[in-house]
Design a protein around this motif. Structure first.
Motif: not given
Length: 252
Positions: A22-41
């Motif tokens: 169900x895409x309930x993100x674990x702790x690592x998932x939230x940090x991974x989203x932040x890192x991916x978006x930051x790198x994209x920008x």
């Protein structure tokens, strides 16, 4: 289970969440989203980011089962930090972020979508913040960007959900489309933005953030302080235990 980031085409980057069922993100998932978006920008070749998800729904919030399987407060502290950084990265991303929302968008999912610049959603999509049922507070900051003030309070206090179609009537969802047209619709808007001079668009993103009536980053951090209090009192643990005991299994 992963967060992937790849250039889709012509300056449009897709960041995809895939954490079945169900895409309930674990702790690592939230940090991974932040890192991916930051790198994209930070990538000068990226002109627009499309945040999307694979599976049954866009996002079901924090993985509460992971949290309850962890002793002490480390999990709640890490989850809150990860959510804060993910929402902040989207909001402060130097280029526009388009949230392509399929199915359910709950809790932290509203934080992700509400931090974005544009939302496109499927006809069956619905949004909600069930935090009070889990002994936590948060994402009211982001829900407040989607609905009027009194409706925000009704939804927040009752944990009710609201459809994408209703949000489209308020103007907070840009487009509602059949599920099989979601990516096409999101990338079409992305292409339109990407065709502009990226120097102007990046300046426009910073300018629009600067005139927001509420500081989104600080506002969410304020909310999180009450979540910490509820955890210290033991209230949050009680309600999360109840949720885990009654929640369907992953197979279901």
């Amino acid at each position: 289970m992963s967060i992937t980031s790849k250039m889709h085409h012509d300056g449009v980057r897709a960041v995809t969440m895939s954490y079945p069922p169900v895409n309930a993100l674990p702790v690592a998932g939230w940090f991974a989203v932040a890192e991916a978006i930051q790198a994209a920008g930070e990538d000068p070749d990226t002109r627009v980011v499309v945040l999307r998800a694979e599976g049954r729904g866009f996002n079901a919030g924090v993985d509460i089962k992971e949290m309850q399987a962890t002793e002490g407060f480390d999990a709640i502290l890490a989850a809150n930090r990860g959510c804060y950084l993910a929402f902040k990265a989207i909001y402060e991303c130097p280029v526009p972020v388009i949230a392509a929302v399929n199915g359910f968008c709950l809790g932290g999912g509203v934080g992700l979508a509400g931090s974005a610049d544009v939302i496109v959603a499927t006809e069956d999509a619905y949004f909600g913040v069930p935090e009070v049922d889990r002994g936590a507070l948060g994402a009211a900051t982001h829900l407040s960007r989607l609905v009027p003030a009194h409706l925000l309070r009704t939804l927040y206090f009752t944990s009710r959900t609201i459809t994408a179609q209703r949000l489209a009537e308020f103007g907070s969802v840009a487009q509602v489309v059949p599920a099989d047209q979601l990516d096409e619709a999101a990338f079409a808007i992305a292409d339109e933005i990407a065709s502009k001079d990226t120097r102007v668009i990046r300046a426009a993103k910073e300018a629009l953030n600067g005139i927001d009536p509420v500081d989104v980053v600080k506002s969410y951090r304020w909310e999180q302080g009450f979540t910490f209090e509820l955890n210290l009192r033991g209230v949050a643990d009680e309600l999360r235990d109840d949720f885990v005991a009654t929640a369907p299994s992953s197979a279901e």
